[in-house]
Design an enzyme around this catalytic site. Structure first.
Site, mmCIF file in Angstrom:
data_model
loop_
_atom_site.group_PDB
_atom_site.id
_atom_site.type_symbol
_atom_site.label_atom_id
_atom_site.label_comp_id
_atom_site.label_asym_id
_atom_site.label_seq_id
_atom_site.Cartn_x
_atom_site.Cartn_y
_atom_site.Cartn_z
ATOM 1 C CE LYS A 184 -0.817 -12.073 4.597
ATOM 2 N NZ LYS A 184 -1.776 -11.852 5.483
ATOM 3 C CD GLU A 258 -2.829 1.932 -2.730
ATOM 4 O OE1 GLU A 258 -2.413 2.316 -2.029
ATOM 5 O OE2 GLU A 258 -3.909 1.558 -2.634
ATOM 6 C CB CYS A 292 -3.712 4.447 1.614
ATOM 7 S SG CYS A 292 -4.837 3.784 0.262
ATOM 8 C CD GLU A 389 -0.461 5.505 5.784
ATOM 9 O OE1 GLU A 389 0.424 4.722 5.887
ATOM 10 O OE2 GLU A 389 -1.253 5.854 4.731
#
Ligand code: NDP
Length: 478
Positions: A184, A258, A292, A389
């Site tokens: 997906k 991850e 990331c 983040e």
């Protein structure tokens, strides 16, 4: 320093032929969803609707998993590795042949500069397929036993920051090891995954080996929770990663995650300043900071603080922000309105908490989603912009006096995906690298990727490794 005036140099869109609408790719064919729902994907640079995309519901996900199971049992897992390799090499070659088209499509749907999609994303996508094609007939030499077996059907969910590259990281090792997949893509960037589905058809990949189900978070949840899925691979936010870990914990599914990061990029006083500044810019402004492993926390030794900051501001003032399809563009569009809202919110929090904000002087286009390259100074460890983040072109700057302090500050984060060290002393690089709690440590460089190199996190950045020989383990029954 004034910017050079550059004439516009737009890459032509004509190489991409967009369909008005795209179906789901199940069992080798595009088709409608059972309940007929659809959504639109737009260009974040202009808000232009690019295409209508089908939303997969539970019945569709079930059809895709069933197709993948059938292909796994009857075709793919039984096929000799050298035969699977031929398909993977073929896919890699088609990607290389269609590289320009894929780069334009990626920049249109994602908003990233064409220079990056053309020179980084797509070449790495092809390299991943070439690399894992090479492993397909050598798995018994990978160190996982004399006859390593695949796991079965992999359910894979990927984010929007490197759409086709994340697909490659997931699909190439899975197929090389003999698994079949249902993938997906992210809701805001489905188009290159659908182009990849066409590439599977072009490569005559047996039906059901790769299935692409488009949709939003709910489609992803349905996929990872499907009982027919044997292995889950996810890249995305730590929050959703935790939900997936909870959902899979009582099952026999193998999981790799991850997740996010808040990497420290540590500049010591003996580092060559101009190179370090390029590394800082590449670390946080590459792909609008939607990375990331971005170097979003700059730690500078106090003695060179003002020199580094002066050079950095001067360099940022030369970055060109604008049309992602222009070959001169350095900074493209923010991927979505939601992501822009998050970047704005955290930046306001930074100011409210007392950090000082500086943005590169640049004009933002009226249409689309944009945020200027921004630096926060006077940041302390407790500030939210030093801990959370932001996933945007925003750098938080902190200082340190000794290597021990740099190390402590760098490791003071719930994340542990990557880090950077800038110094001319090899011994200091090794001292830092062996103590940094991060999956990847770059020395005198940043954001360098290679299919042969394993990538993954410590702590809340997830578990499991992707890439290299290590990346095979996630797709083998070991
Ligand atoms: P998400 O984690 O929500 O999205 C990643 C993928 O997971 C997308 O395909 C998403 O679908 C899907 N998804 C969402 N909810 C579920 C669920 N419950 N079960 C299974 N799959 C799900 O990230 P966002 O796109 O919302 O971004 C939010 C923040 O996450 C960013 O601001 C950034 O900080 C971080 N992030 C980190 C990334 C990384 O590489 N580490 C990548 C992307 C984001 P859909 O696209 O439809 O939402």
């Amino acid at each position: 320093m004034p910017k050079f005036e550059y004439a516009p140099a737009p890459e032509s869109r004509s190489i991409v032929s967009l369909r008005e609408s795209y179906g789901l790719f199940i069992n080798g064919e595009f088709g409608p969803s059972v309940d007929g729902r659809a959504f639109k994907t737009i260009s974040p640079a202009t808000e232009e609707v690019l295409a209508e995309v089908t939303e997969a519901g539970p019945a569709d996900v079930d059809r895709a998993v069933t197709a993948a199971r059938k292909a796994y049992e009857h075709t793919w897992s039984a096929m000799p590795g050298r035969e699977r390799a031929k398909y993977l090499f073929r896919i890699a070659r088609i990607i290389a042949e269609r590289a320009r088209e894929l780069a334009v499509l990626e920049s249109l749907d994602n908003g990233k500069p064409i220079r990056e999609s053309r020179d980084v994303d797509i070449p790495l996508v092809a390299a991943h397929f070439f690399y894992y094609a090479g492993w397909a007939d050598k798995l018994e030499y990978a160190g996982y036993g004399p006859a390593p077996r695949p796991i079965g059907v992999a359910g894979q969910v990927i984010p929007w920051n490197f759409p086709l590259l994340m697909l490659a990281w997931k699909i190439a090792p899975a197929l090389a090891c003999g698994n079949t997949v249902v993938l997906k893509p992210a809701e805001t960037t489905p188009l290159t995954a659908l182009a990849f589905a066409e590439i599977c058809q072009q490569a005559d990949l047996p039906p059901g080996v790769v299935n692409i189900v488009t949709g939003a978070g709910e489609t992803g949840r349905t996929l990872v929770e499907h009982p027919g899925v044997d292995k889950v691979a996810f890249t995305g936010s730590t929050e959703v990663g935790k939900q997936i870990a909870r959902a899979c914990a009582p099952t026999r599914k193998k999981v790799t995650l991850e997740l996010g990061g808040k990497a420290a990029n540590v500049v010591f006083e003996d580092a060559p300043v101009d190179q370090a500044v390029e590394g800082i810019v590449n670390g946080i402004f590459f792909n609008q900071g939607h990375v990331c492993c971005a170097g979003s926390r700059l730690l500078v030794q106090e003695s060179v603080y003002s020199e580094v900051l002066t050079s950095l501001r001067r360099r940022l003032a030369t970055l060109r922000l604008g049309d992602p399809l222009d070959k001169n563009t350095d900074v493209g569009a923010i991927n979505s309105a939601a992501q822009l809202a998050k970047i704005r919110e955290l930046s306001e929090v930074g100011e409210a908490e007392g950090a000082e904000r500086w943005s590169a002087p640049c004009e933002l286009p009226v249409k689309g989603f944009w945020f200027p390259p921004t630096i926060f100074t006077g940041v302390s460890q407790a500030h939210r912009i030093a801990r959370e983040e932001i996933f945007g072109p925003v750098l938080s700057v902190l200082t340190f006096r000794t290597p021990a302090e740099a190390l402590e500050k760098a490791n003071n984060t719930p994340y542990g995906l990557s880090a950077g060290v800038w110094t001319e002393k090899g011994s200091l690089i090794l001292w830092m690298a062996s103590r940094l709690r991060a999956g990847v440590v770059w020395a005198n460089t940043f954001n360098k990727f290679d299919p042969t190199s394993p990538f993954g996190g410590y702590k809340e950045s997830g578990y499991g490794r992707e890439g290299g020989r290590h990346g095979l383990e996630a797709y083998l029954n070991v």
